[in-house]
Design a protein around this motif. Sequence first.
Motif, short mmCIF file in Angstrom:
data_model
loop_
_atom_site.label_atom_id
_atom_site.label_comp_id
_atom_site.label_asym_id
_atom_site.label_seq_id
_atom_site.Cartn_x
_atom_site.Cartn_y
_atom_site.Cartn_z
N ASP A 282 0.85 -1.18 0.00
CA ASP A 282 0.00 0.00 0.00
C ASP A 282 0.89 1.24 0.00
OD1 ASP A 282 -2.22 1.69 0.16
OD2 ASP A 282 -2.26 1.62 2.35
N LYS A 283 0.79 2.02 -1.08
CA LYS A 283 1.56 3.27 -1.21
C LYS A 283 3.06 3.05 -0.99
CE LYS A 283 -2.33 6.21 0.19
NZ LYS A 283 -3.29 5.10 0.27
N GLY A 284 3.57 1.98 -1.60
CA GLY A 284 5.00 1.73 -1.57
C GLY A 284 5.51 1.04 -0.33
N VAL A 285 4.63 0.70 0.63
CA VAL A 285 5.04 0.02 1.85
C VAL A 285 4.56 -1.44 1.78
CG1 VAL A 285 4.92 -0.04 4.37
CG2 VAL A 285 4.90 2.16 3.16
N ILE B 64 13.31 -0.59 1.02
CA ILE B 64 11.88 -0.76 0.80
C ILE B 64 11.20 -0.85 2.16
CG2 ILE B 64 10.08 -2.22 -0.19
CD1 ILE B 64 12.21 -3.29 -2.15
N PRO B 65 10.36 0.10 2.52
CA PRO B 65 9.71 0.04 3.84
C PRO B 65 8.82 -1.20 3.97
CG PRO B 65 8.91 1.92 2.55
CD PRO B 65 9.95 1.27 1.74
N ALA B 66 8.96 -1.88 5.10
CA ALA B 66 8.17 -3.09 5.34
C ALA B 66 7.79 -3.16 6.81
CB ALA B 66 8.96 -4.33 4.93
N GLN B 67 6.58 -3.65 7.08
CA GLN B 67 6.10 -3.72 8.45
C GLN B 67 5.30 -5.00 8.65
OE1 GLN B 67 3.88 -0.24 9.73
NE2 GLN B 67 5.14 1.12 8.50
N GLU B 68 5.36 -5.54 9.87
CA GLU B 68 4.51 -6.65 10.28
C GLU B 68 3.31 -6.07 11.02
OE1 GLU B 68 6.65 -10.30 11.68
OE2 GLU B 68 8.35 -8.89 11.77
N ASP C 98 -2.59 -2.08 -3.17
CA ASP C 98 -2.06 -1.80 -4.51
C ASP C 98 -1.49 -3.06 -5.14
OD1 ASP C 98 -2.65 0.94 -4.23
OD2 ASP C 98 -0.75 1.28 -3.18
N GLU C 99 -0.92 -3.94 -4.31
CA GLU C 99 -0.38 -5.22 -4.76
C GLU C 99 -0.58 -6.24 -3.64
OE1 GLU C 99 3.65 -5.23 -6.31
OE2 GLU C 99 3.55 -3.07 -6.75
N VAL C 100 -0.72 -7.50 -4.03
CA VAL C 100 -0.76 -8.60 -3.07
C VAL C 100 0.19 -9.68 -3.58
CG1 VAL C 100 -2.17 -10.39 -1.96
CG2 VAL C 100 -3.14 -8.11 -2.38
N LYS D 21 -2.95 -6.42 -12.66
CA LYS D 21 -1.69 -6.77 -13.31
C LYS D 21 -0.58 -6.91 -12.27
CE LYS D 21 -2.95 -4.25 -17.52
NZ LYS D 21 -2.58 -3.16 -18.46
N LYS D 22 0.50 -7.55 -12.68
CA LYS D 22 1.66 -7.67 -11.80
C LYS D 22 2.21 -6.29 -11.50
CE LYS D 22 3.43 -10.71 -14.75
NZ LYS D 22 4.30 -11.72 -15.38
N GLY D 23 2.47 -6.03 -10.21
CA GLY D 23 2.83 -4.69 -9.79
C GLY D 23 4.33 -4.40 -9.86
N PRO D 24 4.70 -3.12 -9.87
CA PRO D 24 6.11 -2.73 -9.99
C PRO D 24 6.96 -3.11 -8.78
CG PRO D 24 4.73 -0.80 -9.60
CD PRO D 24 3.81 -1.94 -9.87
N LEU D 25 6.39 -3.07 -7.58
CA LEU D 25 7.20 -3.42 -6.41
C LEU D 25 7.42 -4.93 -6.36
CD1 LEU D 25 8.71 -2.06 -4.19
CD2 LEU D 25 6.71 -2.25 -2.72
N TRP D 26 6.42 -5.70 -6.81
CA TRP D 26 6.66 -7.14 -6.94
C TRP D 26 7.80 -7.40 -7.91
CZ3 TRP D 26 6.49 -9.86 -11.53
CH2 TRP D 26 6.84 -11.21 -11.42
#
Length: 283
Positions: A188-191, A219-223, A235-237, A261-266
């Motif tokens: 979501d929004k690059g995170v 790449i920001p990531a959170q649990e 935005d992507e799953v 479609k396949k997302g850019p961050l993926w």
Amino acid sequence: MKTVYLNGEFIAADQARISVFDRGFLFGDSVYEVIPFYQGQGFRLDEHLQRLEHSLRGIQITAEYDWRNILKRLVELNGGGNLSVYLQISRGSSDRRSHIYDADMVPTVFASCSPINDIYDTGLDSVDGVRAIVTADLRWGRCDIKSTGLLPNILVMQQARLAGVEEALMIREGLLTEGASCNLFVVDKGVVYTPKRGSDILGGTTRELILQLADENGIPAQEVDIDYERLLAADEVWVSSSTRAVVPVLEIDGQPVADGKKGPLWARMFELFTCYQRNLMKG
């Protein structure tokens, strides 16, 4: 002929036998790992063996074996190359069926190989996105133990198949946990977000690598807790597993994820995976 490992011996698969009183057969009293080998080398082998020891401790099985040499030899006997190794340890067997077990039982150890594709050498265009449904998570409370008791996973995957899709995502008390045989990520929004690690999910080795690569590459990531609304609004799953790496989910419950479609961050994460795997194999 396929060679398997059973209780200290490398034998032909059609010659392998276990007792009908083996507790893995009778009760699912056993744990397992699935470990990819590329070019004959174990991928994230340390992490898989650490998780195996966690599972063994969790159900109080003592099994002290030279896993590295056993698996290496098994891969060699099956031709090397790109193989997935299935390793299962049950509590063992006695002369009767009983819920009570003896502390001195000798574990049954079994391992076999199956061919897999080198997913890191195929390129972005060769990775197909998947469609998923969301269904109730009916598993037991210790999903961090990689038990062979997989009936709930089998049933939800059959539910997905009957719905004409490829994956089932599970939800418990309003929160997403994971897939039937994979971990879950939403963007979501690059995170990048993934459900919190605990006893209700399996700490996937690929899940941990994704978080590591995200951290190393800014790449920001959170649990966090992820509910159904947050899942559908993403935005992507992605889903991840040892033999599939990281795979985009394009549709959930008949609704497209973003533009479907396949997302850019993926794509970026898949490329990071590719680079990591190639460097590991060179080393």
